[in-house]
Scaffold this active site. Structure first.
Site: not given
Ligand code: BGC
Length: 906
Positions: A401
């Site tokens: 993530d």
């Molecule tokens: C989120 C993810 C997301 C990523 C990219 C993160 O803060 O937890 O679900 O895909 O950001 O935007």
């Protein structure tokens, strides 16, 4: 005070006794009830405590409730200086000299008790990081089961098998992966170490056109990774699809598949290689800010929705990403909390949807922000290597993530790609990149592992056919108006049709008295509530949808998309009123109760629209830091509904909510004649609601979670508190008993149970037939007979995904007759009831089927169960076993409304 083992059994009792006897901090009215539980997990496991720092080896949690108050009590527990433990020759003793709890709260009296919150008490061990010692690496063998004709066909992801009635045909992607691996290996073999490392390292936050970018390498174009689970984020001319939780509420596999396919096609049309969804966290706590992105609070339902969504998305050519792996169940301190989960609960509840994703051939998985059992998810060898890659046989790659990576050694614990690449946004450095190269050069990480990482990433690209004429990225996520990079390609086609259909099919009819619904050409209709109309600043007025104004059709955060338009109920109902020649009026101010009372006088029907919102923790809305701070409806909704109901005897309530909300203040009001639970259904929200209100669509949606009478009735609560440097511990002490499993086990009456939903017609169930399913494949008969004896097959790569375990083993057939006056869809649900000694909750969902039945018509429904569906996870044998005793099942309309019962003949 001296204790002998088993300490773990006695300790909670002891501490409860102490807590009730303990002097409590002086408090002003209202008075408190304080309960304390201390889980001595480490003590019971090891009675070898000589002089441990006991304050950190005991995980403590304390909760307080304030009767008749809206106050959220602040509670602290102090054990640091007061508890000590010692061990003598295999027995443990514990002495507690004093124990103090303090609590305080202030607030006004309300009719229901305030929710009980826990405060976490830190990690038991401190954060466990992977070791930096030099290690060797052998790529995991690729499990390749011999395809069994007609049951598990050899499959290419571009043409998955059609949606199966029973949901039990598992496609075999092994050959497609094998072919992709050989192409990937050939390409990777020509790359230098630095090039291979580049394939694993994002270019850094905002360093490319997409939210995540892998740079071009040689003649390879690199990758664009883009949110979200409900459409293409940060782009125009795209569809804002219904949320995950609404999709789950349809219990309709075909709709899940089609939505996935259309979302995949839109991502591809914009040049996205990897679409960052679906999201499959479990809704463990009702307050969880991102629950609406996922598929509800049951692992089986979530697993089926994840499976169909991924098959659909990948059929369109985009790589899906199963996220967030794993136990990312709350927003508060998501990067500084350890979800402490036992192995059985992990397998049966939280990992199951990821296993179904692997069975759908998912290309990528995203490890989450949180820690699991004191190790960060993206450092977690047990989960990424042992469970995902070995036990499930996952062939794709794991990405972090965004900034969830914590070490370079995570390469050895199973992480294949870092996103967005830099350690923190715009820090200009990376745990991979130059650091990974250096670790290879100094011998800490073998180059064979970097080969494996790059190969997995490229294999996923070949596996989806992205080497063949894939569109170039034609939008700019960070500069959406930049004329040079945004081509504004319209990828919507007529996808709004599935949005409207899912919106209607996911709307749950919770109450319908005095034939209030469907509406039949009412002379006058008044719409009340801000949620009935459009938002003042347009559908995208709040960045990442971080605000609640007008019809609520998605939550907030990264799991969103730009609305191309948003149909409000007011627009949809006026269109209908023109046809019916109804008078329409409206009153959209939630706080002017006198105005609302006047507006609803002498109207044939008053429709009250209310909402509750939540989202990702980087945005706070009205004090809700991602997670909901309570389970009440927003914007004075309870008072608004009661005012309308006191002034109009045909009050219909429509709720647009991210999850369960407490409806007790008004649900039994005699003038609340009907209630529709409409969730968050995307750009056609108003049309979908109108379709159900007027009976153009006969409601068949079912609750994908339980609506409780009181917040404290749920088995798990949001964990709050923690200073800037603290790691919160989140004990998953409820184990398997989340949502309805807990209500059933604890005998708590919910307001509306999981799986519940009414229809405008009625159904009769009859003629249950049960049969064993035979097959001609004897390659794994030894495993089947071990299973029948209650023993597990030996763990091996891919063993949890093995075909013998997942092929249909029992077939249930039954008839459903429409006994009412209109055609309608029914959702038949199959719940397995394990023998008492199995340690399972009373009823666990293991099958469902949607069926459309005409008036007076009877349809035969078929549902199959596999051995896996009947198994429990044995932590000692590390495998799936049949519990001893008769396994029963019940078929019905919800998790409590059973119509047919039987025993599994295996
Ligand atoms: C989120 C993810 C997301 C990523 C990219 C993160 O803060 O937890 O679900 O895909 O950001 O935007």
């Amino acid at each position: 005070m001296k204790l002998s083992p088993p300490l773990s059994a006695l300790l909670p009792l002891l501490l409860a006794a102490i807590a009730s006897a303990a002097p409590q901090a002086a408090s002003s009215a209202p008075s408190f009830t304080i309960t304390a539980t201390v889980t001595a997990s480490s003590l019971s496991a090891a009675p070898t405590l000589s002089s441990p720092p006991v304050s950190t080896s005991i995980a403590s949690s304390v909760s307080a409730s304030v009767p008749n108050s809206s106050a959220e009590p602040s509670v602290s527990i102090s054990t640091a200086s007061s508890v000590s433990a010692s061990s003598e020759s295999g027995s443990a003793s514990l002495s507690l000299s004093s124990f103090s709890i303090s609590a305080s709260a202030s607030g006004s009296a309300v009719s229901s008790a305030a929710p009980t919150f826990n405060t976490g008490a830190g990690t038991e061990t401190g954060i466990i990081f992977p070791s930096i010692t030099p290690q060797s690496f052998t790529p995991f063998p690729i499990p390749s089961d011999t395809p069994i004709p007609n049951t598990f066909p050899e499959t290419d992801p571009s043409s998955p098998p059609p949606v199966s009635d029973s949901g039990k045909v598992v496609p075999d992607f092994a050959q497609a992966w094998k072919a992709a691996y050989s192409k990937a290996k050939a390409r990777v073999s020509k790359w230098t170490l630095e090039q291979k490392v580049n394939a694993t390292t994002g270019v850094g936050w905002m360093g490319g056109l997409c939210v995540g970018n892998i740079p071009p390498i040689g003649d390879w174009d690199g990758l664009c990774l883009e949110d979200s689970p409900l459409g293409v984020r940060f782009a125009d001319f795209v569809t804002a699809f219904p949320t995950g939780v609404n999709t789950a509420a349809t219990f309709n596999r075909t709709m899940m598949r089609i939505r996935g396919e259309f979302m995949g096609a839109e991502h591809k049309g914009k040049g996205v290689h990897v679409a960052l969804g679906p999201m499959m966290n479990m809704g463990r706590i009702a307050q969880g800010g991102r629950n609406w992105e996922g598929f509800g609070a049951d692992p089986f339902l979530t697993g089926e929705a994840a499976y169909e969504t991924i098959l659909g998305m990948q059929a369109s050519g985009v790589q899906a990403c199963a996220k967030h792996f794993i136990n990312n169940e709350q927003e508060h301190k998501r990067t500084q909390s350890s979800s402490n989960v036992d192995d059985r609960t992990q397998h049966e509840i939280y990992a199951h949807p990821f296993l179904r994703s692997v069975q759908a051939g998912v290309a990528s998985v995203m490890c989450s922000y949180n820690l699991i059992n004191d190790t960060y998810a993206c450092d977690n060898d047990k989960l990424m290597n042992d469970v995902l890659k070995r036990e499930f046989g996952f062939q794709g790659y794991v990405m972090s993530d965004w900034s969830a990576q914590h070490t370079t050694e995570s390469a050895m614990t199973g992480l294949d790609m870092t996103m967005p690449g830099d350690i923190t946004f715009n820090s200009g450095d990376s745990y991979f990149g130059g650091n990974l190269t250096a670790y290879v050069k100094n011998g800490t990480i073998p180059e064979s592992r970097v080969d494996d990482m790059a190969t997995r990433i490229l294999a996923a690209w070949y596996y989806l056919g992205q080497d063949k004429r894939y569109p170039k990225v034609n939008f700019n996520a960070f500069h959406t108006l930049d004329p040079a990079t945004n081509k504004h390609v319209d990828v919507q086609e007529d996808h709004f049709t599935i949005v409207r259909a899912i919106g209607a099919a996911s709307t749950v009819l919770l109450k319908n008295t005095r034939h209030a619904l469907p509406l039949n050409k009412p002379r006058s209709v008044v719409l009340v509530g801000n949620d009935a109309g459009p938002a003042r600043n347009g559908p995208n007025g709040f960045g990442d949808r971080g605000g609640d104004d007008g019809i609520l059709a998605m939550g907030w955060g990264s799991g969103t998309a730009q609305f191309p338009y948003l149909i409000s109920p007011l627009e949809a109902i006026q269109t209908r009123a023109r046809k019916d020649r109804s008078l329409v009026s409206w009153f959209l101010n939630n706080f002017d109760l006198n105005g609302a009372a006047n507006a609803v006088q002498q109207q044939d029907v008053a429709l009250v629209f209310v909402s509750a919102d939540s989202g990702e923790g980087y945005i706070t809305v009205d004090g809700n830091e991602g997670d909901r701070k309570n389970l009440t409806l927003w914007q004075n909704a309870d008072n608004l509904i009661q005012t309308v109901a006191n002034n109009n005897e045909n009050t219909v309530v429509v709720v647009n909510s991210v999850g369960p909300a407490i409806v007790e203040p008004w649900i039994d009001h005699p003038n609340v004649t009907a209630v529709l639970w409409a969730g968050l259904s995307g750009q056609e929200a108003g049309n979908s609601i109108a379709d159900v209100l007027y009976g153009a669509f006969n409601p068949s949606g079912r609750l994908p979670y339980t609506i409780a009478k009181r917040p404290e009735d749920y088995s798990a609560q949001l964990v709050l508190g923690g200073g800037p440097d603290d790691i919160l511990s989140i004990p998953y002490d409820e184990g398997l008993a989340i949502d309805y499993r807990h209500f059933d086990a604890a005998g708590i009456e919910p307001r509306f149970e999981f799986g519940f939903g009414l229809s405008y017609t009625t159904f009769k169930y009859s003629n249950l037939q049960i049969a064993r399913v035979s097959h001609s494949d004897h390659t794994s008969s030894s495993f089947e007979s071990l299973w029948a004896q209650g023993k597990a097959a030996p763990p091996s790569p891919g063993s949890s995904a093995a075909i013998w375990l997942h092929r249909p083993a029992v077939q249930l057939k039954f008839d459903i007759t429409n006994t009412g006056k209109v055609p309608g869809g029914e959702i038949a649900q199959v719940y397995v009831q394990h023998p008492k000694g199995a340690g399972e909750p009373p009823n666990v969902l293991k099958g469902f089927k949607d069926v459309l039945v005409g008036v007076g018509q009877t349809k035969t429904v078929e549902v199959t169960l596999s051995r896996y569906d009947l198994s429990v996870w044995d932590t000692v044998q590390q495998g799936w076993v049949r519990p001893k005793g008769d396994i029963k099942f019940a078929v019905g309309q919800s998790s409590r409304e059973f119509r047919l019962r039987g025993t599994v003949p295996l």
